[in-house]
Scaffold this motif. Sequence first.
Motif, mmCIF file in Angstrom:
data_model
loop_
_atom_site.group_PDB
_atom_site.id
_atom_site.type_symbol
_atom_site.label_atom_id
_atom_site.label_comp_id
_atom_site.label_asym_id
_atom_site.label_seq_id
_atom_site.Cartn_x
_atom_site.Cartn_y
_atom_site.Cartn_z
ATOM 1 N N LEU A 1 0.868 -1.367 -0.043
ATOM 2 C CA LEU A 1 -0.011 0.018 0.076
ATOM 3 C C LEU A 1 0.703 1.341 -0.136
ATOM 4 N N GLU A 2 1.938 1.238 0.601
ATOM 5 C CA GLU A 2 2.676 2.356 0.821
ATOM 6 C C GLU A 2 3.640 2.529 -0.551
ATOM 7 N N ARG A 3 3.883 1.543 -1.142
ATOM 8 C CA ARG A 3 4.436 1.660 -2.587
ATOM 9 C C ARG A 3 3.439 2.239 -3.422
ATOM 10 N N ALA A 4 2.327 2.203 -3.419
ATOM 11 C CA ALA A 4 1.209 2.756 -4.353
ATOM 12 C C ALA A 4 0.861 3.838 -3.939
ATOM 13 N N GLY A 5 1.597 4.549 -2.928
ATOM 14 C CA GLY A 5 1.449 5.921 -2.459
ATOM 15 C C GLY A 5 0.146 6.132 -1.404
#
Length: 156
Positions: free
Chosen positions: A126-130
């Motif tokens: 989720l964090e990699r996707a922003g």
Amino acid sequence: MHVRLRPVTDADADDAFAMMRDPEAVRMAAFTVADPDDRAAFDTRWSRHLADPAIRMRAVEADGGFAGTVAAFTLDGDREVTYWIRRPLWGRGIATAALMLLVAAEPTRPLHARVAEANLGSLRVLERAGFTRTGSETSFAAGAGRPVVELLLELR
């Protein structure tokens, strides 16, 4: 690994049912259905989701094979995302690639997501996707059989 999304079909039901019954995946997801082995309940939900035009559910393919599902749906007025990838494929970037493809196709902002606090792999996806953390709440998680802290995230 080449990842693409395609519309989910009735033919994907057997693969999805098997994937969502995996005991380790259920434990990690935590917030799952009460009985992942109940095929009749799964088939009812699957058919309802396929028929609902407000749910953008896609099959995830990795190198041409079924790897999982990803979806955007509305819950309590918020547009949320969810995904589930077959456990043998975890750690290969498939979930991140699939979520980024879904987010690019989903015009609604903000988008919301939830993840069990202990599910560090999914939190990283989720964090990699922003997505960024906006809070947390504790509630009963059927997959864990106990109350679990759930992190709340948002993508603007």
